[in-house]
Design a protein around this motif. Structure first.
Motif, PDB file in Angstrom:
ATOM      1  N   ASN A   1       0.816  -1.196  -0.150  1.00 21.98           N
ATOM      2  CA  ASN A   1      -0.162  -0.028   0.027  1.00 21.98           C
ATOM      3  C   ASN A   1       0.896   1.152  -0.055  1.00 21.98           C
ATOM      4  OD1 ASN A   1      -2.318   1.610   0.222  1.00 21.98           O
ATOM      5  ND2 ASN A   1      -2.430   1.434   2.245  1.00 21.98           N
ATOM      6  N   ALA A   2       1.974   1.280  -0.841  1.00 24.05           N
ATOM      7  CA  ALA A   2       2.955   2.279  -0.741  1.00 24.05           C
ATOM      8  C   ALA A   2       2.620   3.478  -1.403  1.00 24.05           C
ATOM      9  CB  ALA A   2       4.156   1.703  -1.470  1.00 24.05           C
ATOM     10  N   ASP A   3       2.762   4.514  -0.805  1.00 23.79           N
ATOM     11  CA  ASP A   3       2.666   5.879  -1.488  1.00 23.79           C
ATOM     12  C   ASP A   3       3.649   5.936  -2.569  1.00 23.79           C
ATOM     13  OD1 ASP A   3       0.535   7.101   0.109  1.00 23.79           O
ATOM     14  OD2 ASP A   3       1.985   6.971   1.629  1.00 23.79           O
ATOM     15  N   GLU A   4       4.369   5.467  -2.516  1.00 21.03           N
ATOM     16  CA  GLU A   4       5.803   5.803  -3.735  1.00 21.03           C
ATOM     17  C   GLU A   4       6.726   4.442  -3.528  1.00 21.03           C
ATOM     18  OE1 GLU A   4       9.306   9.104  -3.762  1.00 21.03           O
ATOM     19  OE2 GLU A   4       7.531   9.615  -2.908  1.00 21.03           O
ATOM     20  N   LEU A   5       7.419   4.134  -4.683  1.00 19.15           N
ATOM     21  CA  LEU A   5       8.293   3.131  -4.833  1.00 19.15           C
ATOM     22  C   LEU A   5       9.666   4.055  -5.241  1.00 19.15           C
ATOM     23  CD1 LEU A   5       6.291   0.448  -6.903  1.00 19.15           C
ATOM     24  CD2 LEU A   5       6.926   0.575  -4.349  1.00 19.15           C
ATOM     25  N   ILE A   6      10.747   3.547  -4.602  1.00 17.88           N
ATOM     26  CA  ILE A   6      12.070   4.072  -4.695  1.00 17.88           C
ATOM     27  C   ILE A   6      12.706   3.019  -5.344  1.00 17.88           C
ATOM     28  CG2 ILE A   6      13.957   5.304  -3.762  1.00 17.88           C
ATOM     29  CD1 ILE A   6      12.167   6.236  -1.435  1.00 17.88           C
ATOM     30  N   VAL A   7      13.331   3.118  -6.558  1.00 22.76           N
ATOM     31  CA  VAL A   7      14.183   2.318  -7.147  1.00 22.76           C
ATOM     32  C   VAL A   7      15.489   2.348  -7.198  1.00 22.76           C
ATOM     33  CG1 VAL A   7      14.324   1.214  -9.423  1.00 22.76           C
ATOM     34  CG2 VAL A   7      12.265   1.967  -8.502  1.00 22.76           C
ATOM     35  N   LEU A   8      16.216   1.087  -6.702  1.00 22.46           N
ATOM     36  CA  LEU A   8      17.660   0.844  -6.509  1.00 22.46           C
ATOM     37  C   LEU A   8      18.071   0.173  -7.679  1.00 22.46           C
ATOM     38  CD1 LEU A   8      20.576   1.165  -5.344  1.00 22.46           C
ATOM     39  CD2 LEU A   8      19.668  -0.836  -4.067  1.00 22.46           C
ATOM     40  N   THR A   9      18.908   0.694  -8.723  1.00 21.46           N
ATOM     41  CA  THR A   9      19.558  -0.387  -9.663  1.00 21.46           C
ATOM     42  C   THR A   9      21.090  -0.446  -9.776  1.00 21.46           C
ATOM     43  OG1 THR A   9      17.364   0.216 -11.156  1.00 21.46           O
ATOM     44  CG2 THR A   9      19.289  -0.271 -12.342  1.00 21.46           C
ATOM     45  N   VAL A  10      21.383  -1.478  -9.627  1.00 21.31           N
ATOM     46  CA  VAL A  10      22.791  -1.555  -9.287  1.00 21.31           C
ATOM     47  C   VAL A  10      23.268  -2.772 -10.670  1.00 21.31           C
ATOM     48  CG1 VAL A  10      25.016  -2.307  -8.463  1.00 21.31           C
ATOM     49  CG2 VAL A  10      23.072  -1.144  -7.210  1.00 21.31           C
ATOM     50  N   ALA A  11      23.607  -2.387 -11.722  1.00 24.83           N
ATOM     51  CA  ALA A  11      23.661  -3.365 -12.953  1.00 24.83           C
ATOM     52  C   ALA A  11      25.263  -3.305 -13.137  1.00 24.83           C
ATOM     53  CB  ALA A  11      23.147  -2.617 -13.936  1.00 24.83           C
ATOM     54  N   GLY A  12      25.726  -4.027 -13.938  1.00 26.41           N
ATOM     55  CA  GLY A  12      27.044  -4.701 -14.416  1.00 26.41           C
ATOM     56  C   GLY A  12      27.483  -3.749 -15.570  1.00 26.41           C
ATOM     57  N   SER A  13      26.847  -2.725 -16.021  1.00 27.84           N
ATOM     58  CA  SER A  13      27.487  -1.779 -17.015  1.00 27.84           C
ATOM     59  C   SER A  13      26.790  -0.280 -16.616  1.00 27.84           C
ATOM     60  CB  SER A  13      27.315  -2.004 -18.156  1.00 27.84           C
ATOM     61  OG  SER A  13      25.965  -1.602 -18.834  1.00 27.84           O
ATOM     62  N   TYR A  14      27.242   0.923 -16.740  1.00 23.92           N
ATOM     63  CA  TYR A  14      26.452   2.163 -16.397  1.00 23.92           C
ATOM     64  C   TYR A  14      25.293   2.401 -17.466  1.00 23.92           C
ATOM     65  CZ  TYR A  14      30.024   2.940 -12.895  1.00 23.92           C
ATOM     66  OH  TYR A  14      30.867   2.940 -11.818  1.00 23.92           O
ATOM     67  N   ALA A  15      25.894   1.981 -18.693  1.00 21.40           N
ATOM     68  CA  ALA A  15      24.840   2.233 -19.878  1.00 21.40           C
ATOM     69  C   ALA A  15      23.418   1.169 -19.474  1.00 21.40           C
ATOM     70  CB  ALA A  15      25.307   1.631 -21.190  1.00 21.40           C
ATOM     71  N   ALA A  16      23.881  -0.018 -19.065  1.00 20.48           N
ATOM     72  CA  ALA A  16      22.589  -0.827 -18.816  1.00 20.48           C
ATOM     73  C   ALA A  16      21.678  -0.097 -17.438  1.00 20.48           C
ATOM     74  CB  ALA A  16      23.036  -2.183 -18.297  1.00 20.48           C
ATOM     75  N   ARG A  17      22.527   0.517 -16.707  1.00 22.83           N
ATOM     76  CA  ARG A  17      21.708   1.160 -15.373  1.00 22.83           C
ATOM     77  C   ARG A  17      20.772   2.360 -16.190  1.00 22.83           C
ATOM     78  NH1 ARG A  17      23.832   4.187 -10.085  1.00 22.83           N
ATOM     79  NH2 ARG A  17      24.999   5.553 -11.748  1.00 22.83           N
ATOM     80  N   LEU A  18      21.528   3.127 -17.083  1.00 24.43           N
ATOM     81  CA  LEU A  18      20.721   4.258 -17.410  1.00 24.43           C
ATOM     82  C   LEU A  18      19.413   3.820 -18.503  1.00 24.43           C
ATOM     83  CD1 LEU A  18      23.637   6.564 -18.752  1.00 24.43           C
ATOM     84  CD2 LEU A  18      22.069   6.966 -17.003  1.00 24.43           C
TER      85      LEU A  18
END
Length: 335
Positions: free
Chosen positions: A302-319
């Motif tokens: 029942n979240a008012d907001e979701l805060i997304v953490l993305t740690v990927a194996g490349s910076y381009a993939a994270r973007l």
């Protein structure tokens, strides 16, 4: 409409420098601003080769200068290291620089190992024993309601401005949720750390919320997400995440594994068990599958907001992951 935000640990990927990681944080903040994410939080860590931000308050000043409207904050500052009044001054200054855009999120974890924690605290790290009182002091400082005997009572909070940062409690257990409810502040549960019972913590926070600093409860869930264009790309990115989970479980202080490292790593039975156990903390896949799971998680919390953490194996993939997620949820920049 789902409100999405960003949590950034400034990851240092294998083969890259800390300077590369810092530059990637600046680039991602600008992208998040353009895509319509609600807020951008920086996490505090110390002594870890895989992350490169020990000072969120410094990074936020830089990010504010290169973004236009996205909220900026700490996710979080490790409060046991600091005097609450000094921390209030730092974030009050950020609020003066970037009015109505600053969040002060606090946590009690050390953000590193115990030896490093003692070094950061000049030998006086107290394992968070005074944390509840420190948070209460922050509320009192910002509200002007410190008790008469408090050392900071009557001390002028500078700079003198009409607005205040939003105050948030960060936590991965019932402790943080109940403390946030008692003090009447916003609460973000770290699902990416603890995927077991966050829904119950969020529910207890809402049920026990006592209006004070905020008039009503506001709960967010922080979740680990990687979006990729294809199933094959998602699988490759997930292998790098698996390797990182194994490294952390075994206590290895190493940079974030690259996609290439994840693809070539072999595991024994112990490591495979770790990977399987940690799967619940991540949502990885193509946009449609990720969006379905993210919406389901929001409904459970029942979240008012979701805060997304993305740690990927490349910076381009994270973007790219944040671009795909913004598109899947039809984020729009609000004036």
């Amino acid at each position: 409409m789902v409100k999405l935000s960003v949590l950034d640990q400034t990851p240092v990927i294998h083969g890259h420098s800390a300077a590369d990681a810092v530059a990637a944080t600046v680039e991602l903040a600008q992208l998040a601003d353009d895509l319509g994410y609600t807020r951008y939080w920086c996490a505090e860590h110390h002594g870890l080769r895989g992350v490169a931000n020990p000072a969120p308050e410094v990074m936020l000043a830089r990010l504010g200068s290169v973004t236009r409207r996205i909220r900026l904050g700490s996710g979080g500052v490790m409060l046991p290291y600091y005097a609450p009044f000094k921390l209030a001054e730092q974030f009050q200054m950020l609020e003066a620089l970037f009015p109505n855009r600053i969040d002060l999120g606090v946590g009690r974890a050390p953000g590193g190992d115990m030896k490093t924690a003692q070094a950061v605290a000049n030998g006086h790290y107290d394992f968070g024993e005074d944390f509840p009182q420190q948070v209460a002091d922050l509320v009192g400082i910002f509200n002007g309601t410190l008790p008469s005997e408090h050392v900071a009572r009557g001390v002028l909070l500078q700079p003198q401005i009409d607005t205040r940062p939003q105050l948030w409690m960060l936590g991965s257990s019932e402790f943080g949720g109940l403390l946030a409810a008692k003090l009447g502040i916003r609460f973000a549960f770290a699902h990416f750390i603890n995927a077991q019972y966050g829904e119950q913590v969020a529910q207890a926070y809402r049920e026990r919320f006592q209006p004070d600093h905020e008039d009503a409860p506001y709960a967010a869930a922080a979740v680990f997400v990687i979006c990729a264009d294809t199933d094959a790309e998602a699988a490759a990115l997930e292998k790098a995440v698996d390797l990182r989970r194994v490294q952390m479980a075994l206590g290895l202080n190493a940079p974030i594994p690259s996609i290439e490292q994840g693809g070539t790593q072999e595991y024994g039975a112990r490591e495979l068990a770790i990977i399987e156990h940690e799967k619940a903390r991540s949502i990885i896949g193509t946009p449609d599958r990720v969006a379905d799971r993210v919406r389901a998680l929001q409904s459970r919390f029942n979240a008012d907001e979701l805060i997304v953490l993305t740690v990927a194996g490349s910076y381009a993939a994270r973007l790219r992951s944040y671009e795909l997620l913004a598109d899947a949820f039809e984020l729009q920049v609000q004036a």
